[in-house]
Design a protein around this motif. Structure first.
Motif, short mmCIF file in Angstrom:
data_model
loop_
_atom_site.label_atom_id
_atom_site.label_comp_id
_atom_site.label_asym_id
_atom_site.label_seq_id
_atom_site.Cartn_x
_atom_site.Cartn_y
_atom_site.Cartn_z
N ALA A 218 -5.76 11.81 4.84
CA ALA A 218 -6.14 12.36 3.53
C ALA A 218 -5.38 11.72 2.38
N MET A 219 -6.06 11.63 1.23
CA MET A 219 -5.41 11.33 -0.03
C MET A 219 -4.84 12.65 -0.53
N VAL A 220 -3.51 12.75 -0.63
CA VAL A 220 -2.87 14.03 -0.90
C VAL A 220 -2.40 14.19 -2.34
N GLY A 221 -2.70 13.21 -3.19
CA GLY A 221 -2.32 13.31 -4.59
C GLY A 221 -2.12 11.93 -5.17
N GLY A 222 -2.36 11.81 -6.48
CA GLY A 222 -2.31 10.51 -7.12
C GLY A 222 -0.98 9.80 -6.99
N LYS A 223 0.11 10.52 -7.19
CA LYS A 223 1.41 9.85 -7.15
C LYS A 223 1.74 9.35 -5.75
N TYR A 224 1.22 10.02 -4.73
CA TYR A 224 1.44 9.58 -3.36
C TYR A 224 0.58 8.35 -3.04
N PHE A 225 -0.63 8.34 -3.58
CA PHE A 225 -1.51 7.19 -3.40
C PHE A 225 -0.89 5.95 -4.04
N VAL A 226 -0.39 6.10 -5.26
CA VAL A 226 0.22 4.97 -5.97
C VAL A 226 1.45 4.47 -5.20
N ARG A 227 2.27 5.39 -4.72
CA ARG A 227 3.45 4.99 -3.94
C ARG A 227 3.05 4.15 -2.73
N SER A 228 2.04 4.59 -2.00
CA SER A 228 1.59 3.86 -0.82
C SER A 228 1.10 2.47 -1.17
N ARG A 229 0.30 2.36 -2.22
CA ARG A 229 -0.25 1.07 -2.60
C ARG A 229 0.84 0.11 -3.07
N LEU A 230 1.80 0.63 -3.81
CA LEU A 230 2.89 -0.23 -4.29
C LEU A 230 3.77 -0.71 -3.13
N LEU A 231 3.95 0.11 -2.13
CA LEU A 231 4.77 -0.28 -0.98
C LEU A 231 4.04 -1.25 -0.06
N ASN A 232 2.76 -1.03 0.13
CA ASN A 232 2.04 -1.77 1.17
C ASN A 232 1.04 -2.80 0.66
#
Length: 260
Positions: free
Chosen positions: A134-148
């Motif tokens: 699941a996409m659990v929130g915008g800030k978590y999505f951004v964190r994942s994309r910036l890391l990976n």
């Protein structure tokens, strides 16, 4: 049963209903796909079949602005539009003879965020909840994309859109607007997870670069209802390996059996 329904704007949504032979059981589930997906994907079909095999009627649908049969263009896809479509389909189902409350919800990726949002807003209507990658929130999505996927994310942010391909149906390829990220940032499903009251099965893959273990651990910690988390082995975000689908099916089927 397959049909098209319309939302308040007259836009068509393709809906499928399976397991109608179980309507006397008064068990109902809705399953929603993810961003640029469709209801035929393995991440939809395997949970759907697990519910059917546990005696549920199951409604799946193509969200608007996706690669399915519903109206819309990919560039307008957002979590908000997914939430609206889920509500539209539930409202339609409420007028059908198979309808029953409370009902189960499952969703993959952006659809996972959508069903989480619905369960937070309407806890009394949801009996079981299965967010998958699941996409659990915008800030978590951004964190994942910036890391990976740092470089492609920054390019997407800079240019305002990114090209998304459908390998099986290249005629459906299209541009994905950065507006989907701006819209995600309006949501924090981890913060509001305590509002969910039903048993919840959190599923993600150990190789998922988007719905990461970090994100899912945050969601799981925020849940105060009966809960379980399963991490599928050698599994990415799109469940592309042959065993991913069977692992997903077995996980959902066993958990549903324990909770109905």
């Amino acid at each position: 049963m397959k049909t098209f329904i319309s939302n308040q704007q007259g836009e068509k949504i393709a809906v499928s209903v399976e397991g109608l032979e179980h309507s006397g059981n008064r068990r109902l589930a809705f399953v929603q796909h993810g961003l640029s997906g469709h209801k035929g994907q393995v991440m939809v079909r395997r949970p759907l079949q697990a519910f059917v095999d546990n005696g549920f009627v199951v409604v799946s649908f193509d969200s608007r602005h996706s690669f399915g049969a519903s109206d819309g263009s990919l560039e307008f896809a957002t979590l908000s539009s997914f939430v609206e479509d889920l509500k539209t389909v539930i409202d339609w189902a409420a007028q059908q003879p198979f309808y029953a409350e409370p009902f189960a919800l499952s969703g993959h990726s952006l659809g996972g965020g959508s069903v989480l949002k619905y369960a937070e807003d309407h806890p009394e209507r949801v009996s079981l909840l299965v967010p998958v990658a699941a996409m659990v929130g915008g800030k978590y999505f951004v964190r994942s994309r910036l890391l990976n996927e740092h470089d492609s994310y920054r390019q997407w942010q800079r240019e305002g859109r990114i090209y998304r391909e459908n390998k099986n149906h290249p005629e459906l390829n299209g541009w994905l607007s950065f507006d989907v990220v701006r819209d995600m940032l309006r949501y924090d499903l981890v913060r509001d997870a305590f509002l969910i009251k039903c048993p919840t099965l959190v599923i993600t893959g150990d190789q998922d670069p988007s719905s990461t273990l970090y994100n899912n651990n945050k969601l799981f910690a925020g849940l105060q209802s009966p809960k379980k988390m399963t991490i599928l082995k050698q599994c990415g975000h799109l469940y592309e390996k042959r065993h991913n689908g069977s692992d997903l099916y077995q996980t959902v089927r066993a958990w549903v059996e324990e909770n109905v």
